[in-house]
Design an enzyme around this catalytic site. Structure first.
Site, mmCIF file in Angstrom:
data_model
loop_
_atom_site.group_PDB
_atom_site.id
_atom_site.type_symbol
_atom_site.label_atom_id
_atom_site.label_comp_id
_atom_site.label_asym_id
_atom_site.label_seq_id
_atom_site.Cartn_x
_atom_site.Cartn_y
_atom_site.Cartn_z
ATOM 1 N N LYS A 1 -7.607 -4.681 9.947
ATOM 2 C CA LYS A 1 -8.655 -4.431 10.923
ATOM 3 C C LYS A 1 -8.048 -4.406 12.320
ATOM 4 O O LYS A 1 -7.076 -5.108 12.609
ATOM 5 C CB LYS A 1 -9.734 -5.511 10.838
ATOM 6 C CG LYS A 1 -10.556 -5.453 9.547
ATOM 7 C CD LYS A 1 -11.642 -6.521 9.549
ATOM 8 C CE LYS A 1 -12.467 -6.432 8.269
ATOM 9 N NZ LYS A 1 -13.522 -7.474 8.222
ATOM 10 N N HIS B 1 -2.711 -9.166 2.843
ATOM 11 C CA HIS B 1 -4.067 -9.546 3.250
ATOM 12 C C HIS B 1 -4.002 -10.698 4.252
ATOM 13 O O HIS B 1 -3.036 -11.470 4.253
ATOM 14 C CB HIS B 1 -4.885 -9.978 2.033
ATOM 15 C CG HIS B 1 -5.161 -8.850 1.086
ATOM 16 N ND1 HIS B 1 -5.531 -9.047 -0.226
ATOM 17 C CD2 HIS B 1 -5.107 -7.504 1.263
ATOM 18 C CE1 HIS B 1 -5.704 -7.872 -0.815
ATOM 19 N NE2 HIS B 1 -5.446 -6.929 0.066
ATOM 20 N N ARG C 1 0.849 -1.183 0.000
ATOM 21 C CA ARG C 1 0.000 0.000 0.000
ATOM 22 C C ARG C 1 0.891 1.241 0.000
ATOM 23 O O ARG C 1 1.980 1.228 0.579
ATOM 24 C CB ARG C 1 -0.917 -0.005 1.224
ATOM 25 C CG ARG C 1 -1.872 -1.202 1.252
ATOM 26 C CD ARG C 1 -2.677 -1.245 2.538
ATOM 27 N NE ARG C 1 -3.551 -2.423 2.587
ATOM 28 C CZ ARG C 1 -3.181 -3.614 3.045
ATOM 29 N NH1 ARG C 1 -1.947 -3.793 3.516
ATOM 30 N NH2 ARG C 1 -4.031 -4.632 3.041
ATOM 31 N N TYR D 1 -1.853 -17.692 8.301
ATOM 32 C CA TYR D 1 -0.442 -17.963 8.001
ATOM 33 C C TYR D 1 0.432 -17.051 8.847
ATOM 34 O O TYR D 1 0.152 -15.869 9.025
ATOM 35 C CB TYR D 1 -0.138 -17.652 6.531
ATOM 36 C CG TYR D 1 -0.576 -18.725 5.546
ATOM 37 C CD1 TYR D 1 -0.589 -20.072 5.885
ATOM 38 C CD2 TYR D 1 -0.961 -18.367 4.254
ATOM 39 C CE1 TYR D 1 -0.978 -21.035 4.977
ATOM 40 C CE2 TYR D 1 -1.344 -19.322 3.326
ATOM 41 C CZ TYR D 1 -1.360 -20.660 3.693
ATOM 42 O OH TYR D 1 -1.738 -21.608 2.792
ATOM 43 N N HIS E 1 -1.600 3.363 -5.635
ATOM 44 C CA HIS E 1 -2.296 2.159 -5.177
ATOM 45 C C HIS E 1 -2.474 1.160 -6.311
ATOM 46 O O HIS E 1 -2.648 -0.035 -6.088
ATOM 47 C CB HIS E 1 -3.657 2.544 -4.589
ATOM 48 C CG HIS E 1 -4.170 1.578 -3.574
ATOM 49 N ND1 HIS E 1 -4.724 0.360 -3.907
ATOM 50 C CD2 HIS E 1 -4.210 1.639 -2.219
ATOM 51 C CE1 HIS E 1 -5.085 -0.274 -2.816
ATOM 52 N NE2 HIS E 1 -4.785 0.475 -1.773
ATOM 53 N N ARG F 1 -0.651 -2.358 -6.846
ATOM 54 C CA ARG F 1 -1.134 -3.577 -6.214
ATOM 55 C C ARG F 1 -2.023 -4.355 -7.181
ATOM 56 O O ARG F 1 -1.888 -5.581 -7.323
ATOM 57 C CB ARG F 1 -1.900 -3.239 -4.930
ATOM 58 C CG ARG F 1 -0.994 -2.731 -3.820
ATOM 59 C CD ARG F 1 -1.766 -2.133 -2.663
ATOM 60 N NE ARG F 1 -2.618 -3.074 -1.972
ATOM 61 C CZ ARG F 1 -2.208 -3.996 -1.106
ATOM 62 N NH1 ARG F 1 -0.909 -4.139 -0.860
ATOM 63 N NH2 ARG F 1 -3.064 -4.786 -0.499
#
Length: 419
Positions: free
Chosen positions: A275, A371, A246, A381, A344, A347
């Site tokens: 989050k 992510h 990002r 992971y 951006h 990505r």
């Protein structure tokens, strides 16, 4: 019979000179001007309440004119006629003003920001306060939050809407959060933004512009190599497609996060756009980005220029701050890619070509994009998961981009072995 007092005149007040001690110039009905040795001219009113002699300060001349002083005297006399002490009334008004100031929209908003900003990213915290200071505080910041109504908020939003609709929607959401905080702390009755539903035009559903066609990507990469702006911005442009992070994660990169010998970049999870719950669960972890040989070479060259700074990509104005969040987008615009490519967008470029052209495993690509990815058993992971495969993918990706720049064929490939 009481002695008749000749009312004062403006000429008399202006020409009055100080003396060694305080003295008075009477205007009548208890009103007089008190002159001090330091040339102060202060309006006073003597009166009696509950059998006691009292004095009420009415302000200083010339800020309070002769006619204003007489009006204040008459207002005080009206209060006395209703058995109200003017001094007590003034104290009550002053206390109400102080309480209103302590609960003004700006005071509550800054308190809300201070309380919740530690849970936000540095960039988000900055822009929330910046938008409030730029768009909201000048209009309603000084007003008591409990007095604000939906039309007051709408007036603010209309002004922003005329410039940037998306910003107007964001500010509306922030104002709503501030009001709900005020309701919870007992300083407002309700959130008036609930009454504004549908009064702003809907947001336009726009995605970040991105070039994803390999032939067009080749032209973009060659343009970046020919960029004639600052070396720092050029390095950021060259590194962006290699790491596809990002924009905020890239521009706020710190040298302490890199191990160039190991070809690794370890980004603190707190700086990632995740989050809040995910950040709390993974507090103290780092997002590991394997670096290709090309990425390491870019960083080594840049280290000679910015290695003494905290930031890999410092601001052109100060090495104590990272580059502007608009620097890369502005550079892309100057190169002729306005509306076609954004910071951006790198990505989307990587995700599309890695999947559709190089046919890499989706879970590896998603993990590298930062992510949250879970294994077949539903567990997230960890940072070193599939590290060897991700290293191979990142190097294959960098080599592929180099091939595009020199005009290699861009036909779809079979899945890259192991990734």
């Amino acid at each position: 019979m009481p002695k008749r007092i000749q009312p004062l005149s403006d000429m008399q007040i202006r020409s009055a000179k100080p003396k060694e001690k305080d003295y008075k110039l009477a205007d009548g009905f208890g009103l007089y001007l008190l002159l001090t040795p330091t040339n102060g001219k202060l309006w006073r009113l003597d009166y009696r309440f509950d059998g006691k002699r009292k004095t009420l300060a009415l302000g200083a001349y010339p800020a309070v004119s002769l006619s204003d002083a007489r009006k204040r005297r008459d207002d005080a006399k009206t209060l006395l006629a209703n058995d109200i002490d003017p001094s007590d009334a003034n104290k009550a008004k002053k206390a109400a003003r102080q309480e209103a100031g302590a609960n003004s929209f700006e005071v509550v908003a800054r308190e809300w920001h201070t309380k919740f900003s530690p849970t936000w990213s540095e960039s988000h915290s900055y822009w929330v306060l910046r938008r409030l200071e730029q768009y909201v505080f000048p209009d309603i910041g000084a007003r008591p939050i409990a007095e604000l109504k939906a039309p007051d908020v709408l007036k603010v939003l209309r002004r922003i809407e005329a410039v940037a609709l998306e910003t107007a929607h964001r500010v509306k959401f922030m104002i709503g959060q501030i009001f709900r905080y005020a309701v919870g702390s007992g300083r407002a009755e309700r959130d008036p933004t609930a009454d504004l539903k549908g009064l702003l035009p809907p947001r336009s559903q726009k995605h970040h512009a991105a070039i994803t066609d390999p032939k067009e990507v080749a032209g973009l990469l060659r343009a970046i190599d020919g960029f004639n702006g600052t070396f720092t911005v050029q390095c950021a442009l060259r590194l962006a497609p290699l790491v596809f992070l990002r924009p905020g994660e890239l521009r706020q990169a710190e040298w302490s996060e890199f191990d160039l010998e190991a070809a690794e970049w370890n980004i603190p999870i707190e700086r990632m756009k995740l989050k809040k719950r995910v950040k709390e669960d993974r507090k103290g972890e780092k997002h590991l980005v394997p670096l290709s040989a090309q990425a390491v070479a870019i960083l080594q060259a840049l280290h000679a220029l910015t290695g003494h700074s905290r930031y890999v990509f410092p601001s052109a104005r100060s090495f104590t701050r990272p580059m502007s969040n608009m620097a890369i987008n502005a550079a892309l615009d100057r190169m002729g890619f306005k509306g076609e490519m954004t910071a951006h967008g790198f990505r989307a470029l990587a995700r599309t070509i890695l999947d559709e052209v190089l046919q890499c495993r989706v879970d590896l690509v998603e993990h590298q994009l930062g992510h949250a990815v879970k294994d077949p058993n539903g567990r997230a992971y960890n940072r070193t998961a599939h590290l060897s495969e991700r290293r191979k993918m990142m190097q294959t990706w960098a080599d592929y981009l180099d091939g595009l720049k020199v005009g290699a064929k861009v036909l779809p490939l079979k899945r890259v072995e192991g990734v």
